[in-house]
Design an enzyme around this catalytic site. Structure first.
Site, mmCIF file in Angstrom:
data_model
loop_
_atom_site.group_PDB
_atom_site.id
_atom_site.type_symbol
_atom_site.label_atom_id
_atom_site.label_comp_id
_atom_site.label_asym_id
_atom_site.label_seq_id
_atom_site.Cartn_x
_atom_site.Cartn_y
_atom_site.Cartn_z
ATOM 1 N N LYS A 67 4.995 -13.959 -14.574
ATOM 2 C CA LYS A 67 4.846 -13.936 -13.124
ATOM 3 C C LYS A 67 3.653 -14.775 -12.697
ATOM 4 O O LYS A 67 3.688 -15.483 -11.706
ATOM 5 C CB LYS A 67 4.664 -12.478 -12.661
ATOM 6 C CG LYS A 67 4.523 -12.313 -11.168
ATOM 7 C CD LYS A 67 5.807 -12.677 -10.459
ATOM 8 C CE LYS A 67 5.686 -12.762 -8.962
ATOM 9 N NZ LYS A 67 6.716 -13.663 -8.393
ATOM 10 N N LYS B 80 15.692 -21.670 -9.538
ATOM 11 C CA LYS B 80 16.078 -20.246 -9.541
ATOM 12 C C LYS B 80 17.183 -20.003 -10.557
ATOM 13 O O LYS B 80 17.143 -19.047 -11.313
ATOM 14 C CB LYS B 80 16.575 -19.789 -8.164
ATOM 15 C CG LYS B 80 15.546 -19.520 -7.112
ATOM 16 C CD LYS B 80 14.707 -18.294 -7.301
ATOM 17 C CE LYS B 80 13.489 -18.546 -8.103
ATOM 18 N NZ LYS B 80 12.369 -19.203 -7.548
ATOM 19 N N GLU C 198 15.865 -20.270 -14.117
ATOM 20 C CA GLU C 198 14.951 -19.182 -14.478
ATOM 21 C C GLU C 198 15.674 -17.912 -14.888
ATOM 22 O O GLU C 198 15.281 -17.272 -15.854
ATOM 23 C CB GLU C 198 14.043 -18.839 -13.276
ATOM 24 C CG GLU C 198 12.908 -19.792 -13.062
ATOM 25 C CD GLU C 198 12.070 -19.407 -11.835
ATOM 26 O OE1 GLU C 198 10.847 -19.355 -11.967
ATOM 27 O OE2 GLU C 198 12.643 -19.162 -10.754
ATOM 28 N N ARG D 175 4.950 -0.065 -6.590
ATOM 29 C CA ARG D 175 4.895 -0.966 -5.442
ATOM 30 C C ARG D 175 3.823 -2.031 -5.595
ATOM 31 O O ARG D 175 3.793 -2.995 -4.835
ATOM 32 C CB ARG D 175 4.620 -0.168 -4.163
ATOM 33 C CG ARG D 175 5.707 0.833 -3.844
ATOM 34 C CD ARG D 175 5.233 1.786 -2.777
ATOM 35 N NE ARG D 175 5.016 1.090 -1.530
ATOM 36 C CZ ARG D 175 5.929 0.964 -0.582
ATOM 37 N NH1 ARG D 175 7.112 1.492 -0.741
ATOM 38 N NH2 ARG D 175 5.661 0.321 0.522
ATOM 39 N N TRP E 139 -3.202 -2.417 -1.283
ATOM 40 C CA TRP E 139 -2.882 -3.815 -1.611
ATOM 41 C C TRP E 139 -3.655 -4.616 -0.578
ATOM 42 O O TRP E 139 -3.324 -4.623 0.607
ATOM 43 C CB TRP E 139 -1.373 -4.033 -1.504
ATOM 44 C CG TRP E 139 -0.968 -5.462 -1.522
ATOM 45 C CD1 TRP E 139 -0.710 -6.266 -0.462
ATOM 46 C CD2 TRP E 139 -0.764 -6.273 -2.677
ATOM 47 N NE1 TRP E 139 -0.362 -7.512 -0.882
ATOM 48 C CE2 TRP E 139 -0.385 -7.553 -2.233
ATOM 49 C CE3 TRP E 139 -0.874 -6.045 -4.053
ATOM 50 C CZ2 TRP E 139 -0.118 -8.596 -3.106
ATOM 51 C CZ3 TRP E 139 -0.598 -7.090 -4.918
ATOM 52 C CH2 TRP E 139 -0.222 -8.345 -4.446
ATOM 53 N N GLU F 182 14.406 -26.107 -5.648
ATOM 54 C CA GLU F 182 14.135 -24.678 -5.780
ATOM 55 C C GLU F 182 15.401 -23.914 -6.193
ATOM 56 O O GLU F 182 15.341 -23.008 -7.025
ATOM 57 C CB GLU F 182 13.570 -24.142 -4.449
ATOM 58 C CG GLU F 182 13.425 -22.635 -4.339
ATOM 59 C CD GLU F 182 12.473 -21.998 -5.353
ATOM 60 O OE1 GLU F 182 11.817 -22.714 -6.118
ATOM 61 O OE2 GLU F 182 12.443 -20.753 -5.390
ATOM 62 N N ASN G 38 -1.603 2.037 6.193
ATOM 63 C CA ASN G 38 -0.794 0.888 5.774
ATOM 64 C C ASN G 38 -0.529 0.063 7.022
ATOM 65 O O ASN G 38 -0.249 0.636 8.075
ATOM 66 C CB ASN G 38 0.566 1.331 5.215
ATOM 67 C CG ASN G 38 0.443 1.956 3.849
ATOM 68 O OD1 ASN G 38 -0.627 1.977 3.262
ATOM 69 N ND2 ASN G 38 1.553 2.479 3.347
ATOM 70 N N GLY G 39 -0.547 -1.253 6.888
ATOM 71 C CA GLY G 39 -0.262 -2.104 8.045
ATOM 72 C C GLY G 39 -1.464 -2.963 8.387
ATOM 73 O O GLY G 39 -2.415 -3.064 7.606
ATOM 74 N N HIS H 161 21.898 -43.085 -8.719
ATOM 75 C CA HIS H 161 21.022 -43.736 -9.700
ATOM 76 C C HIS H 161 20.984 -42.974 -11.021
ATOM 77 O O HIS H 161 20.063 -43.172 -11.815
ATOM 78 C CB HIS H 161 19.605 -43.866 -9.130
ATOM 79 C CG HIS H 161 19.556 -44.727 -7.908
ATOM 80 N ND1 HIS H 161 19.776 -46.088 -7.940
ATOM 81 C CD2 HIS H 161 19.365 -44.409 -6.603
ATOM 82 C CE1 HIS H 161 19.701 -46.572 -6.714
ATOM 83 N NE2 HIS H 161 19.453 -45.563 -5.882
ATOM 84 N N CYS I 25 0.828 -1.213 0.000
ATOM 85 C CA CYS I 25 0.000 0.000 0.000
ATOM 86 C C CYS I 25 0.860 1.259 0.000
ATOM 87 O O CYS I 25 1.972 1.260 0.502
ATOM 88 C CB CYS I 25 -0.862 0.039 1.250
ATOM 89 S SG CYS I 25 -1.801 -1.429 1.531
HETATM 90 C C1 G6P Z 1 5.189 -18.940 -12.355
HETATM 91 C C2 G6P Z 1 6.198 -18.031 -11.684
HETATM 92 C C3 G6P Z 1 6.856 -18.772 -10.525
HETATM 93 C C4 G6P Z 1 5.807 -19.278 -9.559
HETATM 94 C C5 G6P Z 1 4.750 -20.140 -10.267
HETATM 95 C C6 G6P Z 1 3.567 -20.428 -9.371
HETATM 96 O O1 G6P Z 1 5.862 -19.988 -12.977
HETATM 97 O O2 G6P Z 1 7.187 -17.617 -12.617
HETATM 98 O O3 G6P Z 1 7.755 -17.897 -9.854
HETATM 99 O O4 G6P Z 1 6.413 -20.046 -8.556
HETATM 100 O O5 G6P Z 1 4.242 -19.450 -11.406
HETATM 101 O O6 G6P Z 1 2.937 -19.212 -9.102
HETATM 102 P P1 G6P Z 1 1.930 -18.979 -7.922
HETATM 103 O O7 G6P Z 1 1.472 -17.558 -8.123
HETATM 104 O O8 G6P Z 1 0.804 -19.950 -8.094
HETATM 105 O O9 G6P Z 1 2.655 -19.183 -6.653
#
Ligand code: G6P
Length: 614
Positions: free
Chosen positions: A609, A491, A494, A27, A76, A487, A102-103, A510, A2
């Protein structure tokens, strides 16, 4: 998250407010609203869902344009969906007090009930609105009090966080600001002030500012300001000068949103835990799950469906919930769940984990489970998103918008919330008080332990530099750190576009071991936990094949440093909580690796995203 802007001075407030709030658009927000008070006390307020441009389109009212005092907010959503009614400013019953916030007001449920019992009428589902009615209540007790006095007394009743800007019809020549764990600064001009939650909103008007500290309030008039605490002790504040430029400010001084969001992780975890962890009782309190408490007690199996990073958080949750809450858990990639034919049993519930709350496969998996009669639950960041609306009950992450495409702070927050679920469900089953207390106390420490790791970004940058020439990486982990290995590899893939494989360390022999040679480094997560010895064996096997090893190890483990090429230390914590620490160096490694290769790490090629298509 926010944004707040407030103005008091001699100029028309509205253009300054709208300009200021536009500078906070980066933001992320879902709705916006303003209130402007004219000198005769007339108030004009407008709200709009969506962009600030929508609000601007509604702002033509001449009365509003004449007012020289006003507030504006970009919201937000945290409490209550994305609607005009829930957008700020919020007002009291009589339309005298107007405020933006905000908060989170943690005790808003109790306060709302008391206020409703006292005859107040609420127009929104927000926690914020209670503040306006609390101020009104103070005024009704003593009509002689000034606006700042009523605000001060009201704030004494609030538990939680706030950045507040408040105007009133009674005293149109006053703007009141207050701060508690939510940033707020006063921009000082000639016979005018601009209050804002972020310096980006004031930079065009002034560089002369006062930063409010927690527990401080300010009352501003065009002629001057007064700052005091909630006990009404006057406070002398020094003025600061903003040295940086607008563009710089919008990413909080960081070159990329991804780095900003990694650096925000301690605060994000704190926000996810706030008001939910009862450390002294070894318990968790999750308001969003209270309506399904009986079903959760009777739940026999939890199915988790998610995509990408959220799926890996779910995998960590599986290990936690099975080990400490004794609940059978199955985690599925949402796109698999919806197309295979899962066999459901009486007492099954489905948990969808999603930062955006809009991922098409996760939503479809959830709907499928719902259609089969399962209880559906969610861990979601975006309030009012499709998944949040469709689940029977759930928990919001409260971490603000995540803008970088590669998810970072959402992961640690989801793991923190799954630890809360473990406490909640475990203590309702056979987890002892002692164990509950131990987990809760360690969990409370996690944000500070993450802060310790984040002091070491230079070392991760140097490591990323050293390993730049390599095109292949193997990430290995076991048990709680197996999903972290997955993960970490995700990363790197990606944002660096190099080949990275995440594997369970036990599976190395294996298959992946065939790839190991001196051109194929491994990142091995080997904290001192119940599988440490096994991880050391894996390291030896890699070394025997001339593969280089970067180890993520527990502080004080000097032995491991002798076996590997590079080591990154993380603080010690409970085994089940290590993923929130071990993932941080992997996020930073990927970030610096991608930056060094010249990629747009905030918007990596081919990725979105929020994946709202199958
Ligand atoms: C996309 C994004 C990832 C995210 C995934 C799941 O692939 O690039 O960063 O982890 O979606 O998104 P969600 O909003 O469901 O957590």
């Amino acid at each position: 998250m926010c944004g707040i802007v407030g103005y008091i001075g001699k100029q028309k407030a509205l253009p300054i407010l709208l300009d200021g709030i536009k500078n906070l658009e980066y933001r992320g927000y879902d709705s916006a609203g303003f209130a402007v008070v004219a000198s005769d006390g007339a108030v004009v307020s407008e709200k709009a869902v969506g962009r600030v441009a929508n609000l601007e389109a509604k702002a033509g009212d001449a009365e509003a344009l004449l007012g020289t005092t006003g507030i504006v907010h970009s919201r937000w959503a945290t409490h209550g969906g994305v609607t005009e009614a829930n957008a700020h400013p919020h007002s009291d019953c009589k339309g005298n007090i107007w405020l933006v916030h905000n908060g989170i007001v943690e005790n808003y449920r109790e306060l709302k009930k008391e206020l409703e019992d006292a005859g107040h009428h609420f127009q929104s589902e927000t926690d914020t609105e209670v503040i306006a009615h609390l101020i009104e209540e103070e005024k009704s007790k003593n009509q002689k009090l000034s606006t700042e006095e009523t605000v001060r007394l009201a704030l004494q009743k609030i538990r939680g966080t706030y950045g507040l800007a408040i105007v009133s019809r009674d005293e149109p020549e006053k703007l009141i600001a207050a701060r508690n764990f939510s940033p707020l600064l006063l921009g000082i001009g000639a016979n005018e002030y601009i209050v804002a939650s972020d310096a980006s909103a004031v930079l065009r008007y002034t560089r002369d500012v006062i930063y409010l500290d927690d527990g401080e309030m300010a009352v501003l008039t065009p002629e001057g300001h007064r700052i005091f605490d909630l006990e009404n002790h006057a406070i002398e504040k020094k003025r600061d000068t903003i040295e940086w430029e607008l563009e710089h400010a919008q990413k909080g001084g960081y070159p990329h949103f991804m780095l900003k969001e990694i650096m925000e992780e301690p605060e994000a975890i704190e926000n996810s835990l706030r008001g939910r962890l009862i450390a002294e009782e070894g318990m968790a309190k999750l308001g969003g799950l209270e309506s399904v408490e009986a079903e959760l007690r009777g739940m026999r199996r939890l199915l988790i469906a998610a995509c990408g990073t959220a799926y890996f958080a779910g995998k960590v949750g599986e290990y936690m919930l099975e080990e400490y809450a004794g609940i059978p858990v199955e985690v599925d990639i949402a796109s698999e769940f919806r197309y295979r034919k899962p066999v459901f049993e009486e007492g099954d519930a489905l948990l969808a984990i999603s930062q955006s709350g809009e991922t098409a496969d996760t939503l479809a998996a959830m709907k499928e489970a719902k259609q089969k009669g399962l209880l559906t639950l969610g861990i979601v960041n975006v309030v009012g998103s499709s998944i949040a609306r469709a689940t029977d009950a759930g928990v919001y992450q409260h971490i603000g918008p995540e803008i970088g495409v590669a998810s970072t702070k959402a992961f640690t927050s989801q793991v923190a919330i799954l630890a809360l679920w473990t406490l909640l469900l475990g203590r309702a089953r056979d987890m002892s008080y002692v164990m509950g207390k131990r987990i809760a106390e360690e969990l409370r420490q996690i944000p500070d332990l993450v802060r310790v790791i984040l002091q070491n970004t230079d070392a991760l940058e140097a490591l990323a530099k050293k390993y730049q020439p390599y095109e292949n990486f193997l990430f290995l982990g076991r048990k709680y750190n197996y999903p972290v290995a997955l993960e970490g590899a995700l990363k790197l893939k990606e944002i660096s576009y190099v080949h990275a494989e995440g594997y369970s360390a036990g599976e190395m022999k294996h298959g992946p071991i065939a790839m190991i040679d001196k051109s194929f480094p491994s990142i091995v997560i080997a904290p001192k936990d119940s599988v440490y010895e096994k991880m050391i064996s894996n390291i030896q096997e890699i070394r025997a094949r001339k593969g280089s090893v970067i180890a993520i190890a527990t502080e004080g483990d000097e032995e491991i440093a002798k076996m590997v090429d590079d080591v990154v230390y993380i603080p010690k914590t409970l085994e089940m909580l290590t993923p929130m620490l071990s993932v941080i160096p992997l996020q930073l490694f990927a970030y610096y690796f991608g930056v060094l290769r010249g990629h747009d790490v905030d918007k990596p090629r081919n990725l979105a995203k929020s994946v709202t298509v199958e």
